[in-house]
Scaffold this active site. Structure first.
Site, PDB file in Angstrom:
ATOM      1  N   ASP A  17      50.369  32.706  52.274  1.00 17.39           N
ATOM      2  CA  ASP A  17      48.941  32.583  52.601  1.00 17.39           C
ATOM      3  C   ASP A  17      48.448  31.146  52.441  1.00 17.39           C
ATOM      4  O   ASP A  17      49.042  30.343  51.714  1.00 17.39           O
ATOM      5  CB  ASP A  17      48.104  33.466  51.656  1.00 17.39           C
ATOM      6  CG  ASP A  17      48.243  34.940  51.962  1.00 17.39           C
ATOM      7  OD1 ASP A  17      49.127  35.312  52.755  1.00 17.39           O
ATOM      8  OD2 ASP A  17      47.469  35.731  51.390  1.00 17.39           O
ATOM      9  N   HIS A  19      52.160  31.564  48.390  1.00 15.38           N
ATOM     10  CA  HIS A  19      51.290  30.610  49.099  1.00 15.38           C
ATOM     11  C   HIS A  19      52.116  29.381  49.456  1.00 15.38           C
ATOM     12  O   HIS A  19      52.816  28.845  48.574  1.00 15.38           O
ATOM     13  CB  HIS A  19      50.108  30.208  48.210  1.00 15.38           C
ATOM     14  CG  HIS A  19      49.205  31.358  47.892  1.00 15.38           C
ATOM     15  ND1 HIS A  19      49.504  32.292  46.925  1.00 15.38           N
ATOM     16  CD2 HIS A  19      48.021  31.733  48.440  1.00 15.38           C
ATOM     17  CE1 HIS A  19      48.536  33.201  46.884  1.00 15.38           C
ATOM     18  NE2 HIS A  19      47.623  32.893  47.786  1.00 15.38           N
TER      19      HIS A  19
HETATM   20 ZN   LIG Z   1      44.179  33.143  50.515  1.00 18.14          ZN
END
Ligand SMILES: [Zn+2]
Length: 257
Positions: free
Chosen positions: A75, A220
């Site tokens: 993400d 991430h």
């Molecule tokens: Zn996010």
């Protein structure tokens, strides 16, 4: 089924019944306050645990899996370090899913294009990833989703159907918005906490023991720390005979319109 749309009528009916009984002095008003408390508790819990599908259907793992496939997801990119993630994934012949933020795509269009060119899947992670995402109304959520879709569509002939809400927050506004925009909400079954934990080993220890077929792992593509953990996770997957596929492959969904 324990969902928002069933809980509300039940609590409301109990509330009305309780109020009538309280007016006639049969029970104490405290029972009505208790119902309000239960409503607040359930709403909070439903908003923050994406695996509960409390407000909206959320895909967060594959139950009937093939025994070898799982989905690594990243993400908040693209960022300059996304290139290193792509290099690493290529070395291991792994496919992943990147839930991109619209304004990051705007900053790094070439990295965005590289993600697609290397066979990974792109998902919508809103235009701005605002910290107040949980407080936006339906129209504001629709706006966040549509702007990100438009940003993607400007660079590639695709309209994404997969959406991961920032912070994993779902609520009635998000539920109504995705019904309107026809996005599928994708959650996760393993949360690495890689943006919170500073210790690489702790991130690894959260993910490694839970790795298995059918799981969806949340990372991430924003730090060197995650990159180093990813290398170890890919080594571990190799030794266990596990492979990473895109989330749409894992779940048998269409990633694009
Ligand atoms: Zn996010």
């Amino acid at each position: 089924m324990f969902k928002h749309k069933y809980v509300i009528p039940v609590l409301l009916s109990l509330g009305i019944l309780g109020a009538i009984l309280a007016i006639f002095g049969v029970i104490s008003w405290w029972w009505c306050f208790l119902l309000v408390f239960i409503w607040i508790a359930l709403t909070t819990w439903g908003s923050f645990d994406i695996r509960k599908s409390y407000f909206v259907q959320v895909f967060y793992k594959r139950k009937y899996h093939d025994g070898i496939s799982l989905a690594l997801t990243f993400d908040d990119g693209p960022t300059p370090i996304t290139n290193d993630f792509l290099d690493l994934l290529k070395t291991y012949n792994a496919k992943a899913t990147f839930f991109c933020i619209g304004k990051q795509i705007d900053k790094y269009p070439d990295i965005f294009k590289r993600i697609l060119a290397e066979g990974h899947t792109i998902g919508n992670h809103t235009m701005n990833h605002t910290k107040t995402f949980g407080f936006l109304n339906e129209n504001q959520v629709i706006q966040e989703l549509s702007s990100c879709d438009a940003e993607i569509h400007d660079l590639a002939p695709l309209i994404p159907r997969l959406f991961r809400p920032p912070f994993g927050v779902t609520n009635p506004s998000v539920a109504k918005a995705v019904k309107h925009t026809k996005h599928q909400v994708i959650g996760w079954s393993i949360r690495s906490l890689d943006t919170i934990l500073k210790d690489e080993q702790k991130i690894y220890d959260r993910v490694a023991p839970r790795l298995g077929a059918g799981e969806i792992v949340l990372f991430h593509d924003t730090s060197e720390r995650t990159l180093r953990v990813l290398k170890r996770i890919l080594d571990l997957m190799e030794s266990k005979g596990l492979i990473s596929v895109t989330v749409d492959d894992l779940l048998n969904l269409n990633a694009y319109e």
